[in-house]
Enzyme design. Structure first.
Site, short mmCIF file in Angstrom:
data_model
loop_
_atom_site.label_atom_id
_atom_site.label_comp_id
_atom_site.label_asym_id
_atom_site.label_seq_id
_atom_site.Cartn_x
_atom_site.Cartn_y
_atom_site.Cartn_z
N ASP A 56 36.72 125.16 79.41
CA ASP A 56 37.65 124.12 79.01
C ASP A 56 36.94 122.83 79.38
O ASP A 56 36.88 122.47 80.56
CB ASP A 56 38.99 124.23 79.75
CG ASP A 56 39.99 123.21 79.21
OD1 ASP A 56 39.56 122.07 78.92
OD2 ASP A 56 41.17 123.54 79.07
N HIS A 57 36.39 122.16 78.37
CA HIS A 57 35.49 121.04 78.71
C HIS A 57 36.21 119.89 79.42
O HIS A 57 35.58 119.06 80.05
CB HIS A 57 34.71 120.57 77.47
CG HIS A 57 35.50 119.72 76.53
ND1 HIS A 57 36.37 120.24 75.61
CD2 HIS A 57 35.55 118.37 76.36
CE1 HIS A 57 36.92 119.27 74.92
NE2 HIS A 57 36.44 118.11 75.35
N HIS A 74 43.67 122.04 77.32
CA HIS A 74 43.42 120.79 78.05
C HIS A 74 44.67 120.23 78.76
O HIS A 74 44.62 119.88 79.93
CB HIS A 74 42.87 119.73 77.09
CG HIS A 74 41.73 120.22 76.25
ND1 HIS A 74 40.76 121.08 76.74
CD2 HIS A 74 41.39 120.00 74.96
CE1 HIS A 74 39.89 121.34 75.78
NE2 HIS A 74 40.25 120.70 74.70
#
Ligand code: BG6
Length: 485
Positions: free
Chosen positions: A177-178, A240
């Site tokens: 999950d950047h 996110h």
């Protein structure tokens, strides 16, 4: 990190490899943060030679990491790049890949397999790796990085976890999950738990509500085919926004250890109240931007939302009765991610001001992007008046404070952590399932007779008016606490 390490990128001809992965690895190389001996092997269906792969990756790195690109450094770096052509369902391609890796490695090596591919290939690739005995950790560690989306609902995420666990232990799986790798997101933990002054206030006694905004000005563009299947809830909320919620709401972990942090995050995600038939209409908003249906790749009568706002509640001691408002969407006025912690109003106002409405409360804005920093809003006396006051901001900006220290790209950070074996910035199976458990209840609500209407909004606006109403009906309003000053 002295042991030789191979980084294998599946989906090497894809966008992510060119834009983020190779530039990220190149930057790590320049900072001397890659193992002393390493190779990077790309695999995808394109018929490239090593040379062609290197030249394509050079173009990408020059473009997407222009500020750090140096011809001389690249020449050194590119000698570590190799390419193998192959389809993910072709066992022979994996045999060839394994053979090539073994020859290039020459001695026992660690291996990081990066699945930069469409979700339908995740399991297929892992099964091929298992079949070629490429996951056994006898000669060094074996880790698999799995891109998003991880499942499309709770059942599929559970099934994927179950299937991956047939071949891999949880400690070998790194789910991306950047957002977790953004410096400002990591700073939420530091802000909350390396300071004493905020934690005593961080609860229902002082906080009125929390807002989490992640809006974008771009529309769905060339990703319409994917996006129309996903929609904003699966594209932005499940991952996110839920992760941001967890970081803001979690209890203090006992240590900065990956599992200690992830235990607390999972705990809070599991405490989110499910969306119910009697709340879906009042606690959620969904909308599509005007013109979405005309985009190429979008189904004729598509009912995929490009915007959503949710009011969620966390059922635990700390957060009882404190609403969390989350919103995200495409084709909006600006690109911004920020978290507003809105404190309660003073219980009694001793100053002679006209009416209670003008008593303003403090808020804290955690500015994730693009103006990275933190703002604290409080009242100050206007000079040369009896007791006039106006809100002012105490501000911290990364740019000013850490001048010369560029904020690295999230993927650079993620690659480095995966190579070092620190899983703190990656989601664990229970965390992902907990997030899906909640999101599923919203999806079910939207598919039911109790669903709120599908609103529409003008491109370049702040979204539908129903989203404002979600807050104003309770005397609250969305804030933009991080605008540039
Ligand atoms: C991705 C979504 O995960 O995040 C995209 O799939 C979105 O639709 C992107 O644009 C936003 O990321 P960032 O880092 O630009 O805020």
């Amino acid at each position: 990190m002295t042991k030789p390490t191979s980084i294998v990128i599946f989906g090497a001809s894809g966008d992510l490899t060119t834009r983020k992965l190779i530039p990220g690895l190149y930057n790590l190389y320049c900072k001397k943060r890659l193992p002393n001996t390493f190779i990077i092997m790309g695999l995808s269906r394109g018929a490239w030679t090593d040379e062609q792969f290197r030249s394509e990756m050079k173009k990408g790195t020059k473009k997407f990491s222009s500020s750090t690109f140096l011809e001389e450094k690249w020449q050194d770096f590119q000698s570590h790049l190799f390419y193998t052509e192959g389809l993910f369902d072709d066992a022979q391609a994996f045999e060839r890949l394994n053979g090539r890796l073994a020859t290039l490695e020459a001695s026992p090596a660690n291996r990081l397999y990066y699945l930069s591919v469409a979700p339908r290939f995740f399991l297929m690739i892992v099964e091929q790796l298992a079949q070629q005995v490429m996951l056994s950790e006898q000669e060094g560690w074996r880790r698999v990085v799995v891109e998003k989306p991880f499942g499309h609902d709770l059942a599929s995420a559970r099934a994927l976890n179950h299937d991956l666990h047939q071949h891999l232990s949880e400690h070998q799986i790194y789910r991306i999950d950047h957002y977790l790798a953004k410096e400002t997101v990591q700073n939420i933990l530091v802000f909350r738990f390396a300071n004493t002054i905020y934690e005593p206030l961080w609860n229902r006694n002082y906080i009125d509500h929390v807002q989490i905004t992640a809006v974008e000005s771009v529309d769905v563009g060339h990703r319409a085919g994917y996006y129309d299947q996903a929609g904003v809830l699966k594209d932005m909320f499940q991952n996110h926004l839920m992760q941001l919620t967890a970081l803001v709401a979690m209890e203090p972990p006992a240590s900065f250890d990956a599992d200690a942090v992830r235990n607390e995050k999972a705990k809070v995600l599991k405490s989110i109240q499910p969306m119910m038939p009697d709340t879906i209409g009042t606690h959620s908003v969904r909308a599509q931007y005007e013109g979405y249906l005309d985009a190429e790749g979008v189904a004729d009568q598509s009912s995929t939302p490009t915007y959503a706002a949710l009011q969620l509640h966390i059922d635990n001691w700390r957060w009882q009765g404190v609403p969390f408002y989350l919103r995200s969407g495409k084709a909006l006025k600006t690109k911004a991610t920020e978290i507003i912690v809105q404190f309660k109003r003073p219980p009694h106002m001793m100053f002679p001001i006209d009416n209670d409405v003008s008593i303003r409360s403090n808020y804290l804005a955690l500015c994730i992007q693009p103006h990275e920093g933190i703002h604290l809003r409080f009242e100050a006396k206007v000079p040369d008046t009896d007791a006039d006051m106006r809100p002012v901001d105490m501000e911290f900006h990364y740019d000013d404070e850490f001048e010369g220290l560029a904020i690295p790209e999230a993927y650079e950070r993620l690659l480095s952590e995966a190579i070092e074996g620190d899983a703190t910035l990656f989601t664990r199976s229970d965390g992902i399932e907990a997030a899906w458990t909640y999101i599923d209840t919203v999806l079910q609500g939207w598919a039911s007779a109790y669903a709120p209407p599908m609103d529409s909004y003008t491109k370049g606006s702040w979204g539908p008016s129903s989203s404002d109403l979600l807050l104003t009906k309770n005397g609250r309003f969305w804030r933009h606490g991080c605008a540039e000053h």
